[in-house]
Motif scaffolding. Structure first.
Motif, PDB file in Angstrom:
ATOM      1  N   PHE A  69       0.849  -1.187   0.000  1.00  0.00           N
ATOM      2  CA  PHE A  69       0.000   0.000   0.000  1.00  0.00           C
ATOM      3  C   PHE A  69       0.889   1.243   0.000  1.00  0.00           C
ATOM      4  CE2 PHE A  69      -1.973  -3.292   2.726  1.00  0.00           C
ATOM      5  CZ  PHE A  69      -2.996  -3.664   1.875  1.00  0.00           C
ATOM      6  N   ASP A  70       0.406   2.292  -0.631  1.00  0.00           N
ATOM      7  CA  ASP A  70       1.172   3.526  -0.606  1.00  0.00           C
ATOM      8  C   ASP A  70       1.073   4.203   0.752  1.00  0.00           C
ATOM      9  OD1 ASP A  70       2.842   5.322  -2.204  1.00  0.00           O
ATOM     10  OD2 ASP A  70       1.264   6.773  -1.765  1.00  0.00           O
ATOM     11  N   PHE A  71      -0.026   3.969   1.450  1.00  0.00           N
ATOM     12  CA  PHE A  71      -0.143   4.420   2.835  1.00  0.00           C
ATOM     13  C   PHE A  71      -1.031   3.439   3.578  1.00  0.00           C
ATOM     14  CE2 PHE A  71      -2.575   6.561   6.170  1.00  0.00           C
ATOM     15  CZ  PHE A  71      -1.533   6.943   7.008  1.00  0.00           C
ATOM     16  N   TRP A  72      -0.615   3.123   4.798  1.00  0.00           N
ATOM     17  CA  TRP A  72      -1.393   2.210   5.631  1.00  0.00           C
ATOM     18  C   TRP A  72      -1.199   2.602   7.081  1.00  0.00           C
ATOM     19  CZ3 TRP A  72      -4.839  -1.634   4.467  1.00  0.00           C
ATOM     20  CH2 TRP A  72      -5.218  -2.497   5.497  1.00  0.00           C
ATOM     21  N   PHE A  73      -2.303   2.775   7.787  1.00  0.00           N
ATOM     22  CA  PHE A  73      -2.234   3.032   9.219  1.00  0.00           C
ATOM     23  C   PHE A  73      -3.385   2.293   9.875  1.00  0.00           C
ATOM     24  CE2 PHE A  73      -3.026   5.184  13.208  1.00  0.00           C
ATOM     25  CZ  PHE A  73      -1.741   5.409  13.701  1.00  0.00           C
ATOM     26  N   GLU A  74      -3.083   1.586  10.949  1.00  0.00           N
ATOM     27  CA  GLU A  74      -4.099   0.813  11.657  1.00  0.00           C
ATOM     28  C   GLU A  74      -4.518   1.517  12.937  1.00  0.00           C
ATOM     29  OE1 GLU A  74      -3.006  -3.262  12.247  1.00  0.00           O
ATOM     30  OE2 GLU A  74      -2.187  -3.435  10.215  1.00  0.00           O
ATOM     31  N   TYR A  75      -5.743   2.009  12.929  1.00  0.00           N
ATOM     32  CA  TYR A  75      -6.363   2.432  14.172  1.00  0.00           C
ATOM     33  C   TYR A  75      -6.839   1.173  14.898  1.00  0.00           C
ATOM     34  CZ  TYR A  75      -6.413   7.117  12.111  1.00  0.00           C
ATOM     35  OH  TYR A  75      -6.049   8.303  11.542  1.00  0.00           O
ATOM     36  N   LYS A  76      -7.308   1.316  16.122  1.00  0.00           N
ATOM     37  CA  LYS A  76      -7.724   0.129  16.868  1.00  0.00           C
ATOM     38  C   LYS A  76      -8.889  -0.591  16.206  1.00  0.00           C
ATOM     39  CE  LYS A  76      -6.021   1.310  21.473  1.00  0.00           C
ATOM     40  NZ  LYS A  76      -6.375   1.504  22.900  1.00  0.00           N
ATOM     41  N   THR A  77      -9.788   0.167  15.569  1.00  0.00           N
ATOM     42  CA  THR A  77     -10.968  -0.461  14.960  1.00  0.00           C
ATOM     43  C   THR A  77     -11.140  -0.066  13.493  1.00  0.00           C
ATOM     44  OG1 THR A  77     -12.365   1.356  15.759  1.00  0.00           O
ATOM     45  CG2 THR A  77     -12.205  -0.607  17.158  1.00  0.00           C
ATOM     46  N   VAL A 107      -9.148   0.498   9.481  1.00  0.00           N
ATOM     47  CA  VAL A 107      -8.019   0.472   8.547  1.00  0.00           C
ATOM     48  C   VAL A 107      -8.465   1.243   7.301  1.00  0.00           C
ATOM     49  CG1 VAL A 107      -7.089  -1.715   9.394  1.00  0.00           C
ATOM     50  CG2 VAL A 107      -8.749  -1.720   7.503  1.00  0.00           C
ATOM     51  N   PRO A 108      -7.525   1.696   6.465  1.00  0.00           N
ATOM     52  CA  PRO A 108      -7.917   2.451   5.268  1.00  0.00           C
ATOM     53  C   PRO A 108      -8.859   1.658   4.370  1.00  0.00           C
ATOM     54  CG  PRO A 108      -5.577   2.708   5.679  1.00  0.00           C
ATOM     55  CD  PRO A 108      -6.062   1.655   6.634  1.00  0.00           C
ATOM     56  N   LYS A 109      -9.879   2.331   3.839  1.00  0.00           N
ATOM     57  CA  LYS A 109     -10.837   1.676   2.952  1.00  0.00           C
ATOM     58  C   LYS A 109     -10.182   1.353   1.616  1.00  0.00           C
ATOM     59  CE  LYS A 109     -14.032   4.189   0.864  1.00  0.00           C
ATOM     60  NZ  LYS A 109     -15.140   5.161   0.621  1.00  0.00           N
ATOM     61  N   GLY A 110     -10.817   0.410   0.918  1.00  0.00           N
ATOM     62  CA  GLY A 110     -10.316   0.012  -0.392  1.00  0.00           C
ATOM     63  C   GLY A 110      -9.479  -1.252  -0.338  1.00  0.00           C
ATOM     64  N   PHE A 111      -8.889  -1.592  -1.462  1.00  0.00           N
ATOM     65  CA  PHE A 111      -7.979  -2.733  -1.593  1.00  0.00           C
ATOM     66  C   PHE A 111      -8.657  -4.081  -1.309  1.00  0.00           C
ATOM     67  CE2 PHE A 111      -5.646   0.780   0.678  1.00  0.00           C
ATOM     68  CZ  PHE A 111      -5.176   1.396  -0.474  1.00  0.00           C
ATOM     69  N   VAL A 155      -5.905   9.556   7.468  1.00  0.00           N
ATOM     70  CA  VAL A 155      -5.612   8.807   6.242  1.00  0.00           C
ATOM     71  C   VAL A 155      -5.362   9.767   5.082  1.00  0.00           C
ATOM     72  CG1 VAL A 155      -6.554   7.202   4.545  1.00  0.00           C
ATOM     73  CG2 VAL A 155      -6.831   6.730   6.991  1.00  0.00           C
ATOM     74  N   LYS A 156      -6.159  10.829   4.998  1.00  0.00           N
ATOM     75  CA  LYS A 156      -5.964  11.799   3.919  1.00  0.00           C
ATOM     76  C   LYS A 156      -4.598  12.463   4.024  1.00  0.00           C
ATOM     77  CE  LYS A 156      -8.246  15.676   1.596  1.00  0.00           C
ATOM     78  NZ  LYS A 156      -9.442  16.574   1.606  1.00  0.00           N
TER      79      LYS A 156
END
Length: 252
Positions: free
Chosen positions: A56-64, A66-70, A164-165
């Protein structure tokens, strides 16, 4: 150390630097479909699959969250893993904030630094490749900041729509995405990963060093019995590695 032995004409596959989502989700969608089609092809004879970061070009995991898509690539990885084919994932500099989502949802182990593997009695050192070798001190300092627990905790307080943005904007600004200025062979003496591999060879023998990050397909003999391979990318080259008895760098 994990040992893998191929059987029944099966192979081990390697890929890196898909950068899904860059520069926009719409323009990266054909790349996602192309990568999923490759996964569909190799699942027929794959003994194991290694993904070496920046999927992914950007990925960050919050507790509940994750980035939409993929969803296509995530669904395909889940299908392949559920079929019994091992998948090993190494975080890159664009998805270094990956936590346990892959492990919990897909049962795919995630590695944050290079790891040793034995494949068909050949010793491999495998990783993404960012921050290794001499120089690049600015990036190394930046990575320490970005991976510091307090900084991740602070970023997590941003609403996902904003976080995410912001992360996607910063990732696209990275000039490595363009695959031009940095993705040129600099000569062995100036390739930091080559220097890193040569130093590691003074400590232990490895038959193969396999990395991504450089966006440039490379095969360099470090000695008569040791080779450095860079997998290239899925932005310009669409290259991948295939190993049974020998390592081949191929194009999809």
């Amino acid at each position: 150390m994990i040992s893998i032995t191929t059987s029944n004409n099966k192979k081990v596959y390697f890929a890196s630097d898909q950068h899904l989502g860059a520069p926009t989700p719409e323009t990266s969608f054909p790349r996602e479909k192309k990568f999923v089609s490759w996964l569909d092809e190799i699942k027929e004879d794959a003994e194991a699959i290694f993904l070496l970061g920046d999927l992914f070009d950007f990925w960050f995991e919050y507790k509940t969250v994750v980035p939409k898509g993929f969803v296509r690539v995530l669904g395909k990885l889940a299908e392949i893993k559920d079929s019994g084919i091992p998948i090993y994932f190494f975080v890159g500099n664009h998805d270094l904030w990956m936590n346990d989502y892959f492990e919990k949802e897909l049962n795919i182990p995630v590695y944050h630094k290079p790891q040793e593997f034995i494949i068909n009695n050949k010793k491999f050192l495998i990783g993404h490749g960012d921050g290794l070798g001499p120089e690049d001190k600015g990036y190394k300092r930046m990575k320490k900041v970005f991976t510091f627990p307090f900084f991740k905790w602070l970023f997590r307080w941003l609403h996902p729509d904003l976080g995410v943005k912001l992360g996607q904007y910063m990732s696209v600004k990275n000039k490595m995405i363009s695959g031009d200025e940095d993705a040129k062979f600099l000569g062995e003496e100036n390739e930091w990963l080559v220097q890193y591999c040569k130093k590691k060879l003074t400590e232990n023998h490895y038959d193969y060093f396999v990395f991504g990050h450089r966006h440039l397909p490379l095969e360099i003999n470090l000695s008569a019995k040791s080779k450095y391979v860079n997998l290239g990318d899925w932005i310009q080259y669409f290259t991948y590695g295939e190993f049974d008895e020998t390592f081949k760098l191929l194009k999809h």
